[in-house]
Design a protein around this motif. Sequence first.
Motif, mmCIF file in Angstrom:
data_model
loop_
_atom_site.group_PDB
_atom_site.id
_atom_site.type_symbol
_atom_site.label_atom_id
_atom_site.label_comp_id
_atom_site.label_asym_id
_atom_site.label_seq_id
_atom_site.Cartn_x
_atom_site.Cartn_y
_atom_site.Cartn_z
ATOM 1 N N UNK A 1 0.745 -1.233 0.000
ATOM 2 C CA UNK A 1 0.080 0.221 -0.026
ATOM 3 C C UNK A 1 0.694 1.356 0.015
ATOM 4 N N UNK A 2 2.094 1.208 0.668
ATOM 5 C CA UNK A 2 2.887 2.422 0.710
ATOM 6 C C UNK A 2 3.345 2.519 -0.660
ATOM 7 N N UNK A 3 3.689 1.614 -1.421
ATOM 8 C CA UNK A 3 4.196 1.674 -2.876
ATOM 9 C C UNK A 3 3.107 2.189 -3.661
ATOM 10 N N UNK B 1 -0.094 8.940 -6.269
ATOM 11 C CA UNK B 1 0.399 10.464 -6.442
ATOM 12 C C UNK B 1 1.085 11.016 -7.814
ATOM 13 N N UNK B 2 2.260 10.182 -8.152
ATOM 14 C CA UNK B 2 2.858 10.228 -9.209
ATOM 15 C C UNK B 2 2.471 10.068 -10.751
ATOM 16 N N UNK B 3 1.636 8.800 -10.824
ATOM 17 C CA UNK B 3 1.178 8.387 -11.954
ATOM 18 C C UNK B 3 -0.199 8.308 -12.179
ATOM 19 N N UNK B 4 -1.148 8.691 -11.247
ATOM 20 C CA UNK B 4 -2.389 8.283 -11.505
ATOM 21 C C UNK B 4 -3.407 9.573 -11.061
ATOM 22 N N UNK B 5 -2.610 10.768 -11.141
ATOM 23 C CA UNK B 5 -3.346 11.961 -11.060
ATOM 24 C C UNK B 5 -3.922 12.254 -9.373
ATOM 25 N N UNK B 6 -3.476 11.555 -8.410
ATOM 26 C CA UNK B 6 -4.112 11.918 -7.066
ATOM 27 C C UNK B 6 -2.916 12.646 -6.565
ATOM 28 N N UNK B 7 -2.964 14.040 -6.781
ATOM 29 C CA UNK B 7 -1.883 14.969 -6.419
ATOM 30 C C UNK B 7 -2.158 15.357 -5.003
ATOM 31 N N UNK B 8 -3.162 15.027 -4.397
ATOM 32 C CA UNK B 8 -3.359 15.472 -3.137
ATOM 33 C C UNK B 8 -2.978 14.307 -2.013
ATOM 34 N N UNK B 9 -2.656 13.238 -2.771
ATOM 35 C CA UNK B 9 -2.423 12.060 -1.885
ATOM 36 C C UNK B 9 -1.021 12.239 -1.157
#
Length: 647
Positions: free
Chosen positions: A527-529, A535-543
Amino acid sequence: MDFRYGEMKKLAFLLTVLCNVLISKAEVVLPNIFNDNMMLQREKPVTIWGHADPAEKIAVAFNGQEHKTLADTNGNWEVTLKPMAFGGPYSLSVQGRNTIVLQNILIGDIWICSGQSNMEFSVKHVEDADKEISNAHYPKIRSFRVKRNMGYDPLEEVDGAWTECNPETVGQFSAVGYFFARKVYEETGIPIALINNSWGGTQIETWTDREVYKKLPADYWERYQKGVFGEDPVRFIASQEMAQKSFHDAKRIKDDSKEEGYFFPADISEFKKCKMPLRWNQSELKNIDGVVWFYAAIDLPSNAIQNEGILNLGPIDQKDMVWINGKSVGESETYMEERSYKITKGILKEGKNTIAVRLDDNGGNGGFAGTEENLFLKLDNKKYSLVGDWTYRKGITSDMFGYEPNARNLYPGLLYNAMINPLLQFKIKGILWYQGEHNVGRSQQYKTLFPNLIKDWRKKWGEDLPFYWVQLANYLRTDDKPTKSTWAELREAQTSALALPKTGEAVILDLGEAEDIHPKNKQDVGQRLALIALHKDYGKKNQVYSGPSFKSVKFKGQKAVISFKNMGSGLITSDNSEEVRCFAIAGADQKFVWAKARIVGNRISVESDAVKDPMYIRYAWSNNPVINLYNKEGLPASPFRTDDIKK
């Protein structure tokens, strides 16, 4: 003479015709990576390739696309599918003189899962494995397990098969890979595939292209110039491949677990003696794989055998089968799980009782991994210790065939050639890496080797692929005072690779186990990976995807004030303590002592009465630090030091 010459010409002509006929019947073939249940990478041009007759016409149809080509003079052919959005399932048709149709194909994101045993560690061995397996209904998650193989020269093909994720199959998936895939899929709905080409006990050199490795400084080669291979490394590797095959074939053919002479021998005293509990690396069994039988005899009074009992063997590495007096009492394949077997009434007898344990280890250390307290027979609330004298004998072991289980590490590039090179044409999304334990003690070289591998794999795949790894977990005993740590040094070497673009590191200093190099909590690791990828590849910039990491330090009198990056919503201690553990401080004498540390706003204040003028700070700089510094999102702070002192 003329007649014979004419007949020979006729015969040669007929043979030529026959060969052409036979050759013309050769079938179109696809590499093993193309299989039912497979996945193709979304949003990238995807190459489909294979082999056929020279000049044979090939037609490929997939998801509304049709492509035609001719095989070249060597029979090789390829076509390129246009980028596609995720979806499926679809079928793939490849037609030449014969037709191949592959079914149940998805389009999604494909992640390589590489490294050593903690990446290889399967779902069936994790915490709450039964629950995880029973809930694994994820047909949009797929896995391809690359079969272990070595190659002195680059190979073109891997062996393996694709499987769809369900309770019947997920037990064999890489646990880290599966929990990564599950999290990403649940958050995005995008199908996720894992190509698991990990191998336990491997060092980074064997995953590195040898031609690239040769360009490193000369001292990197010194450890490979000691005559391990003799004068012919090609022959040595070939002999190891044959020896490995013979070893595994023999294990498959000879099932000694069905032979009474093994599970209930007449006289166990004739075998070699050992002291229990025993790890294989503490004896002549060091550096072997395979089956070893262990025996113990215990005398019991008549009043001790009236009821049922418990045989406790502690955690076992790796598989075991157990008999008492020739009667089976249990077996398990769960790595390092506590073995506790019920003994039904009637198995034990007054007087001498014989315990037989068949251990089967397939990599790394093997044996009885518990303490003396773990080894006992319990009858009517009375414990009979089984510590001490046992005997043992080999079943089928690797040394009987001249197979060196560590051969995979004896030369750079052996696994790169066999398990990475054949995949370079296959489009993927990114790479997950969990390796480093086998390089502990050589951190300075790892600082070069690791980024070198990342850059080369990206070059070979032809794009700057995301590359995310797991930092080494806490392991071994906890230090009572600050000291040198080879594990901390290796973690530092891993972290230094974050200087490369599109990289990420999952810190798991809170998930390890002091006595087990293979912690069973792989859920949080995966899950940490996944947080990094989201965040970096799937557009979850607030993650929030990282715990606090060192930014800077300012020394003010007797105190050091430390600033962090990646704080998320703020700093906390996981146990709500005012004291932050695992900070050490030193002055000009470079003698580190434990420090008092506390959170002050978004910084950490560190001091010690023993250091009046501090100059250096270390955090979690030990093999097994007991940490409590996190951000509010629950991600642990990364270890660091502000010095480069070699002690």
